[in-house]
Design an enzyme around this catalytic site. Structure first.
Site, PDB file in Angstrom:
ATOM      1  N   ARG A  80     -16.575  -9.549 -46.871  1.00 32.08           N
ATOM      2  CA  ARG A  80     -15.308  -9.352 -46.171  1.00 32.08           C
ATOM      3  C   ARG A  80     -14.247  -8.801 -47.123  1.00 32.08           C
ATOM      4  O   ARG A  80     -14.388  -8.867 -48.338  1.00 32.08           O
ATOM      5  CB  ARG A  80     -14.823 -10.625 -45.507  1.00 32.08           C
ATOM      6  CG  ARG A  80     -14.507 -11.747 -46.463  1.00 32.08           C
ATOM      7  CD  ARG A  80     -14.093 -12.989 -45.753  1.00 32.08           C
ATOM      8  NE  ARG A  80     -15.054 -14.016 -46.062  1.00 32.08           N
ATOM      9  CZ  ARG A  80     -14.982 -15.242 -45.643  1.00 32.08           C
ATOM     10  NH1 ARG A  80     -14.004 -15.634 -44.884  1.00 32.08           N
ATOM     11  NH2 ARG A  80     -15.874 -16.121 -45.985  1.00 32.08           N
ATOM     12  N   HIS A 137     -33.494  -4.337 -71.264  1.00 32.68           N
ATOM     13  CA  HIS A 137     -34.707  -3.823 -71.902  1.00 32.68           C
ATOM     14  C   HIS A 137     -35.349  -2.797 -70.988  1.00 32.68           C
ATOM     15  O   HIS A 137     -35.197  -2.853 -69.760  1.00 32.68           O
ATOM     16  CB  HIS A 137     -35.678  -4.966 -72.193  1.00 32.68           C
ATOM     17  CG  HIS A 137     -35.103  -5.998 -73.103  1.00 32.68           C
ATOM     18  ND1 HIS A 137     -35.102  -5.861 -74.469  1.00 32.68           N
ATOM     19  CD2 HIS A 137     -34.466  -7.166 -72.837  1.00 32.68           C
ATOM     20  CE1 HIS A 137     -34.510  -6.909 -75.010  1.00 32.68           C
ATOM     21  NE2 HIS A 137     -34.103  -7.721 -74.043  1.00 32.68           N
TER      22      HIS A 137
END
Length: 191
Positions: free
Chosen positions: A182, A114
């Site tokens: 990682r 929205h």
């Protein structure tokens, strides 16, 4: 002039005034009601409902009930797809999910959004942005994936993440907001 459905699919602002889109959501809810209340041993019958509902499915998939979506026809899943309990997909825009994807319980994929402007929001304006999930992705439980996000191949999204931006391939990402922590090495090990 574009219909609300055409604007929704194009990612433009639209007003849903209870017409075509409302009827399509009602159709999906009817199918999902049947799916979610079906005897647990009726896997083939449940899969037929998913095939009828989704825009595209692979040959091998398993959607654990309960499952919820808005329309269904904007959802595409690849081969060997698995989703655990309580998957929610708000599919105003395309949701494309690759092969060998695993989704843990209580995951939500939201293409719907929205406007930030409170006046437009109060008037009922909304828009949708597509979500793309690559191949060999694992999404941990209680994760939220926001509109317009892409997740690259082989990546893992840790439990409880809120994914607000694209995640590259071959990484472990976690957090709120979700961020890469990682890399995943080609052998499947992590750094």
């Amino acid at each position: 002039m574009k219909s609300a459905k055409e604007k929704m699919i194009a990612g433009e602002l639209f007003l849903d005034m209870g017409g075509e889109l409302f009827q399509e959501r009602q159709h999906a809810k009817k199918l999902l009601h049947e799916f979610n209340l079906m005897d647990p041993t009726k896997v083939k019958a449940r899969n037929q409902i998913i095939k009828k509902l989704f825009g595209k499915t692979g040959n091998r998939f398993f959607v654990e009930p309960p499952f919820r979506c808005d329309y269904g026809y904007n959802i595409e899943i690849g081969e060997n797809f698995y989703s655990n309990y309580n998957l929610v997909i708000l599919d105003g825009a395309k949701v494309i999910i690759g092969d060998n994807v695993m989704i843990a319980p209580n995951v939500s994929l939201f293409t719907a959004a929205h406007p930030i402007d409170p006046k437009l929001r109060t008037e009922g304006w909304e828009f949708s942005k597509p979500i793309t999930i690559g191949n060999q992705v694992w999404i941990g439980g209680n994760t939220v994936i926001n509109p317009g996000v892409s997740i690259g191949d082989n990546s893992v999204i840790g439990s409880g993440s809120v994914v607000t931006k694209d995640i590259p391939a071959n990484v472990v990402a976690v957090g709120n907001p979700c961020r890469v922590i990682r890399s995943i090495l080609p052998e499947g090990n992590v750094e």
